[in-house]
Design a protein around this motif. Structure first.
Motif, PDB file in Angstrom:
ATOM      1  N   TYR A  59       0.837  -1.205   0.000  1.00  0.00           N
ATOM      2  CA  TYR A  59       0.000   0.000   0.000  1.00  0.00           C
ATOM      3  C   TYR A  59       0.872   1.256   0.000  1.00  0.00           C
ATOM      4  CZ  TYR A  59      -2.921   3.716   1.974  1.00  0.00           C
ATOM      5  OH  TYR A  59      -3.547   4.911   2.196  1.00  0.00           O
ATOM      6  N   ILE A  67      -4.343  -0.394  -3.890  1.00  0.00           N
ATOM      7  CA  ILE A  67      -4.290  -1.504  -2.926  1.00  0.00           C
ATOM      8  C   ILE A  67      -5.006  -1.123  -1.627  1.00  0.00           C
ATOM      9  CG2 ILE A  67      -2.738  -2.942  -1.517  1.00  0.00           C
ATOM     10  CD1 ILE A  67      -0.673  -2.709  -3.777  1.00  0.00           C
ATOM     11  N   THR A  68      -5.843  -2.030  -1.154  1.00  0.00           N
ATOM     12  CA  THR A  68      -6.462  -1.888   0.165  1.00  0.00           C
ATOM     13  C   THR A  68      -5.946  -3.038   1.029  1.00  0.00           C
ATOM     14  OG1 THR A  68      -8.421  -1.018  -0.932  1.00  0.00           O
ATOM     15  CG2 THR A  68      -8.666  -1.650   1.380  1.00  0.00           C
ATOM     16  N   VAL A  69      -5.565  -2.723   2.244  1.00  0.00           N
ATOM     17  CA  VAL A  69      -5.016  -3.742   3.143  1.00  0.00           C
ATOM     18  C   VAL A  69      -6.021  -4.021   4.260  1.00  0.00           C
ATOM     19  CG1 VAL A  69      -3.094  -4.361   4.650  1.00  0.00           C
ATOM     20  CG2 VAL A  69      -2.686  -2.916   2.649  1.00  0.00           C
ATOM     21  N   TYR A  70      -6.296  -5.296   4.491  1.00  0.00           N
ATOM     22  CA  TYR A  70      -7.188  -5.697   5.586  1.00  0.00           C
ATOM     23  C   TYR A  70      -6.371  -6.438   6.637  1.00  0.00           C
ATOM     24  CZ  TYR A  70     -10.901  -4.655   2.251  1.00  0.00           C
ATOM     25  OH  TYR A  70     -11.723  -4.027   1.357  1.00  0.00           O
ATOM     26  N   ARG A  71      -6.708  -6.183   7.879  1.00  0.00           N
ATOM     27  CA  ARG A  71      -6.075  -6.922   8.974  1.00  0.00           C
ATOM     28  C   ARG A  71      -7.132  -7.750   9.662  1.00  0.00           C
ATOM     29  NH1 ARG A  71      -1.780  -3.038  12.243  1.00  0.00           N
ATOM     30  NH2 ARG A  71      -0.058  -3.454  10.812  1.00  0.00           N
ATOM     31  N   PHE A  72      -6.749  -8.917  10.104  1.00  0.00           N
ATOM     32  CA  PHE A  72      -7.668  -9.724  10.912  1.00  0.00           C
ATOM     33  C   PHE A  72      -7.531  -9.298  12.357  1.00  0.00           C
ATOM     34  CE2 PHE A  72      -6.820 -12.964   7.444  1.00  0.00           C
ATOM     35  CZ  PHE A  72      -8.006 -12.692   6.781  1.00  0.00           C
ATOM     36  N   LYS A  73      -8.665  -9.111  12.987  1.00  0.00           N
ATOM     37  CA  LYS A  73      -8.626  -8.748  14.412  1.00  0.00           C
ATOM     38  C   LYS A  73      -8.295  -9.989  15.219  1.00  0.00           C
ATOM     39  CE  LYS A  73     -11.313  -4.604  15.148  1.00  0.00           C
ATOM     40  NZ  LYS A  73     -12.632  -4.060  15.458  1.00  0.00           N
TER      41      LYS A  73
ATOM     42  N   MET B   1     -13.293 -15.022  11.961  1.00  0.00           N
ATOM     43  CA  MET B   1     -12.323 -13.950  12.220  1.00  0.00           C
ATOM     44  C   MET B   1     -12.857 -12.610  11.699  1.00  0.00           C
ATOM     45  SD  MET B   1      -8.286 -14.434  11.748  1.00  0.00           S
ATOM     46  CE  MET B   1      -8.566 -16.168  11.501  1.00  0.00           C
ATOM     47  N   ILE B   2     -12.737 -11.563  12.502  1.00  0.00           N
ATOM     48  CA  ILE B   2     -13.245 -10.259  12.063  1.00  0.00           C
ATOM     49  C   ILE B   2     -12.132  -9.533  11.309  1.00  0.00           C
ATOM     50  CG2 ILE B   2     -14.278  -8.089  12.850  1.00  0.00           C
ATOM     51  CD1 ILE B   2     -14.681  -9.763  15.585  1.00  0.00           C
ATOM     52  N   LYS B   3     -12.498  -9.043  10.140  1.00  0.00           N
ATOM     53  CA  LYS B   3     -11.487  -8.282   9.396  1.00  0.00           C
ATOM     54  C   LYS B   3     -11.777  -6.791   9.542  1.00  0.00           C
ATOM     55  CE  LYS B   3     -13.933  -8.056   5.062  1.00  0.00           C
ATOM     56  NZ  LYS B   3     -13.985  -8.304   3.641  1.00  0.00           N
ATOM     57  N   GLU B   4     -10.745  -6.025   9.488  1.00  0.00           N
ATOM     58  CA  GLU B   4     -10.928  -4.577   9.474  1.00  0.00           C
ATOM     59  C   GLU B   4     -10.053  -3.976   8.395  1.00  0.00           C
ATOM     60  OE1 GLU B   4      -9.662  -2.837  13.118  1.00  0.00           O
ATOM     61  OE2 GLU B   4      -7.646  -3.657  12.981  1.00  0.00           O
ATOM     62  N   MET B   5     -10.585  -2.924   7.800  1.00  0.00           N
ATOM     63  CA  MET B   5      -9.799  -2.263   6.779  1.00  0.00           C
ATOM     64  C   MET B   5      -8.675  -1.525   7.473  1.00  0.00           C
ATOM     65  SD  MET B   5     -11.355  -0.142   3.664  1.00  0.00           S
ATOM     66  CE  MET B   5     -12.688  -1.249   3.302  1.00  0.00           C
ATOM     67  N   PHE B   6      -7.507  -1.755   7.009  1.00  0.00           N
ATOM     68  CA  PHE B   6      -6.338  -1.214   7.701  1.00  0.00           C
ATOM     69  C   PHE B   6      -5.766  -0.019   6.931  1.00  0.00           C
ATOM     70  CE2 PHE B   6      -1.555  -2.095   7.973  1.00  0.00           C
ATOM     71  CZ  PHE B   6      -1.367  -1.205   9.024  1.00  0.00           C
ATOM     72  N   LEU B   7      -5.621  -0.204   5.657  1.00  0.00           N
ATOM     73  CA  LEU B   7      -5.072   0.883   4.839  1.00  0.00           C
ATOM     74  C   LEU B   7      -5.851   0.972   3.529  1.00  0.00           C
ATOM     75  CD1 LEU B   7      -1.294   0.001   5.287  1.00  0.00           C
ATOM     76  CD2 LEU B   7      -2.383   2.062   6.184  1.00  0.00           C
ATOM     77  N   LYS B   8      -6.420   2.121   3.243  1.00  0.00           N
ATOM     78  CA  LYS B   8      -7.127   2.280   1.977  1.00  0.00           C
ATOM     79  C   LYS B   8      -7.017   3.727   1.498  1.00  0.00           C
ATOM     80  CE  LYS B   8     -11.487   3.781   3.756  1.00  0.00           C
ATOM     81  NZ  LYS B   8     -12.852   4.031   3.429  1.00  0.00           N
ATOM     82  N   LYS B   9      -7.385   3.934   0.257  1.00  0.00           N
ATOM     83  CA  LYS B   9      -7.297   5.254  -0.352  1.00  0.00           C
ATOM     84  C   LYS B   9      -7.955   6.304   0.534  1.00  0.00           C
ATOM     85  CE  LYS B   9     -10.163   6.692  -3.661  1.00  0.00           C
ATOM     86  NZ  LYS B   9     -10.533   8.052  -3.307  1.00  0.00           N
ATOM     87  N   PRO B  10      -7.234   7.373   0.868  1.00  0.00           N
ATOM     88  CA  PRO B  10      -7.811   8.398   1.750  1.00  0.00           C
ATOM     89  C   PRO B  10      -8.940   9.178   1.080  1.00  0.00           C
ATOM     90  CG  PRO B  10      -5.649   9.069   0.951  1.00  0.00           C
ATOM     91  CD  PRO B  10      -5.852   7.671   0.474  1.00  0.00           C
ATOM     92  N   GLU B  35      -3.697  11.673   3.002  1.00  0.00           N
ATOM     93  CA  GLU B  35      -3.806  11.014   4.316  1.00  0.00           C
ATOM     94  C   GLU B  35      -3.614  12.029   5.439  1.00  0.00           C
ATOM     95  OE1 GLU B  35      -0.947   7.843   4.391  1.00  0.00           O
ATOM     96  OE2 GLU B  35      -2.170   6.511   3.130  1.00  0.00           O
TER      97      GLU B  35
END
Lengths: 79, 251, 355
Positions: A59, A67-73, B1-10, B35
């Motif tokens: 990213y 690119i979009t990055v997802y993290r697992f909690k 598992m819960i996913k969360e968006m971590f980094l995406k287009k501002p 950003e």
């Protein structure tokens, strides 16, 4: 070890510059064999062994915000 | 598992696709600026002034009020805006031809007045839009379409150093030269861009971030090779670092 | 209206601008109009405005661009060589459709020329000194009272049409003193609100102010908008004065300071039994072609007098369209024709026509 996350690549935005590929520490991104609508071979996320650490390097280096990055909690983050 | 968006287009980037070549660093810097604007929560009071050059469309790429200045005049246009609307955040985005050749007078005087604006300066040592001609920052010996035998200082002069020129101006609040040539450098660059905008928010004076950038197309390299060339050549001519920081002790 | 005050031309224009609601001035010193900037530097802080001495006319015009793009009333003033430097920015301002007011206190040229009054920037003012198809609204006062009124008007016209306006004066008007009555201060709250202005996109979609479009069909659409606007201005905003023209047999055409001198010539001629009259365009763009055409049909000839080698005469010829003879008399380089020398010229032309 389970994956800490995953990425999505907007293939049509990608210009195939390869910066994400060269900076992925896990080597999980490659050029697609297909062409996108712009005529580039876009980057493609390939992580069959679930090794993505969601570091976000791809990213950070992507010049086209493709690119979009997802993290697992609940998965340990120690990047 | 819960996913969360971590980094995406501002949010402060518009939906328009960048017109830049593959691997061009403009896109990375655009995203960092957006950003920072998102994080500082200033999108609704920020105005962008785009230059003439490859980033002539920058005013369309940001999801902000914006305009495009005549070549080199962005600091003067930004000055007019800021004087008319002092509580807004105004930044210019300029390349090396725009800022360090045709717009030299405007940038020097905006800096010297301590004009409360921010300038993001992209230095890739070449004219991109017009097809790879010599820039004021082209390196000695560098081959361009107007220095086919390499830049010869006897004939073409020396690479101009913008940060070194501006650092003694009393109106400058924050001045740094950096790169975005690795993920670590990108993350660091964002902090610096944030500092530059904070200098404006806190009304300390003029702030400028010079980003040494690649131009793979006109350098005739792949994006990855271009980063290597930048590290091995540009950084030698243009040392990285903070030249002025008056933000310390100001919240 | 308030009491009459004795003021210098440059100061009259500056004060009128402030009363019209102008709170932003950017400029660079140049003779013979530096007093305008000096007046602004003194006066604007008193009314909560901004004065900034730019590093050049190039910077000044772009500061005007920036301030105008926020929708605020803004002006700059300069003299001929400085106005040349501003042309790039003026073209951008016209294309981005930004309202603002310019003052060119014309001096002798070309090049560095001199610092005496002249009218040799007519082409530059009315035909577009910069690149591309654009027009400025050009107002040419001939007294200080009129300079005040036209400056006040210029801001309203600029706002109404989203177009830059120009006060074309000369060094004589800039430096002379006359009693002047000033209009009331405009309440800033009553000034037009511009929804296109760059103010930060608070609770709306972002605004873009631009003179740029890479797609020729889209850029042509923008050009059509300009041209339609110019047609509206031509229809509605032509201004002129007829002076002793009802029974005139010989018609002078002159503007600004020159027209003022010609009024004296007309009176002197009439004392000698020569029925002269004056047609004075007040707007140099849009030019009152039809009105001049109508008058020219009734006279023996037209004598255009300018403080130049002959620039407005091209518009006079267009207006007259061959209906009568068009003569020219002018002095260049900042030399001002005297009433007597113009009267002699008139007599000479009458002699020529009679023979």
């Amino acid at each position: 070890m389970p994956a800490r996350g995953y990425i999505e690549i907007n293939a049509d935005k990608c210009k195939g510059c390869g910066l994400c590929i060269s900076f992925c520490p896990q080597k999980l991104i490659r050029f697609s064999e297909k062409f996108n609508t712009k005529g580039y071979h876009p980057a493609e996320f390939h992580d069959p062994q679930k090794r993505c650490i969601a570091c976000g390097f791809c990213y950070q280096m992507c010049p086209d915000s493709a690119i979009t990055v997802y993290r697992f909690k609940g998965v340990t983050q120690n990047v | 598992m819960i996913k969360e968006m971590f980094l995406k287009k501002p949010k402060s980037l518009s939906e328009k696709e960048f017109t830049y070549c593959p691997g061009c660093h403009h896109g990375i810097v655009h995203r960092l600026i957006a950003e920072v604007i998102d994080e500082l929560n200033i999108r609704e009071k920020t105005i962008v002034v785009a230059p003439v050059g490859c980033s002539v469309f920058a005013y369309e790429f940001f999801y902000l009020d914006g305009t495009v200045a005549p070549h080199g005049r962005a600091p003067a246009v930004a000055t007019g805006m800021k004087r008319a609307l002092p509580d807004r955040i105004v930044f210019t985005y300029q390349g090396d031809g725009d800022l360090a050749a045709i717009g030299t007078a405007e940038i020097i005087h905006a800096a010297n007045r301590g004009e409360n604006i921010t300038t993001i300066f992209i230095n890739n040592a070449i004219y991109g839009m017009t097809g790879g001609q010599m820039a004021p920052t082209s390196l000695i010996g560098m081959k361009t379409t107007t220095t086919p035998y390499g830049r010869d200082p006897k004939k073409d002069g020396y690479p101009i150093h913008v940060c070194e020129t501006l650092q003694n101006m009393k109106g400058v609040a924050y001045l740094e030269r950096l790169t975005v040539s690795s993920p670590q450098e990108v993350i660091k660059a964002k902090k610096s861009i944030r500092k530059a905008f904070e200098a404006q928010i806190n009304q300390i004076g003029f702030s400028l971030i010079e980003v040494l950038s690649t131009c793979p197309t006109n350098w005739g390299m792949t994006p990855v090779e271009a980063i290597k060339w930048l590290k091995e050549n540009m950084v030698k001519e243009f040392p990285l670092g903070v030249f002025v920081d008056k933000t310390k002790g100001v919240n | 209206m308030s009491e009459k005050l004795m003021v210098k031309g440059t100061e009259a224009i500056a004060e009128a601008a402030i009363r019209a609601g102008c709170r932003n001035y950017f400029g660079y010193p140049i003779t013979p109009q530096s007093e305008l900037a000096e007046y602004m530097s003194r006066r604007l802080p008193q009314v909560g405005g901004t004065f900034l001495q730019a590093e050049s006319e190039v910077a000044a015009v772009n500061m005007v661009y920036g301030a105008a793009s926020t929708g605020k009333r803004v002006m700059t003033s300069t003299s001929s060589p400085g106005f040349s430097l501003m042309q790039e920015g003026i073209s951008y301002i016209a294309a981005a459709q930004l309202p603002c007011v310019f003052v060119n206190v014309v001096r002798g040229g070309p090049g560095l020329g001199d610092i005496q009054p002249a009218q040799s920037d007519y082409f530059q003012a009315t035909k577009g000194g910069g690149h591309g198809d654009y027009r400025l609204i050009v107002l040419a006062p001939s007294t200080l009272q009129e300079a005040v009124e036209l400056t006040y008007l210029a801001f309203d016209l600029a706002d109404e049409y989203r177009n830059p306006a120009l006060i074309l004066a000369d060094g004589l008007m800039g430096q002379m003193m006359e009693p002047v009555e000033f209009p009331e201060f405009r309440d800033l709250k009553t000034l037009p609100k511009h929804e296109w202005a760059l103010t930060g996109c608070n609770e709306r979609e972002p605004n873009k102010v631009t003179s740029f479009n890479i797609d020729p069909y889209e850029l042509e659409k923008m050009n059509k908008v300009y041209q339609e606007k110019y047609l509206r201005i031509i229809k509605k905003e032509k201004r002129w004065e007829n002076y002793m023209t009802e029974d005139a047999e010989y018609l002078f055409v002159a503007y600004g300071t020159m027209a003022r001198i010609i009024k004296t010539v007309v009176r002197k001629a009439r004392e000698e039994g020569i029925k002269a009259g004056l047609f004075r365009p007040i707007t140099l763009w849009p030019y009152p072609y039809e009105e001049l055409h109508e008058l020219s049909e009734k006279v023996g000839f037209v004598l255009t007098v300018e403080m130049s080698a002959g620039q407005m005469i091209e518009d006079v010829r267009l207006a007259v369209s061959g209906r009568t003879k068009v003569f020219f008399y002018g002095r260049t380089a900042g030399v001002i024709p005297t009433p007597n020398e113009v009267l002699e010229e008139l007599k000479k032309k009458i002699g020529m026509v009679k023979v």
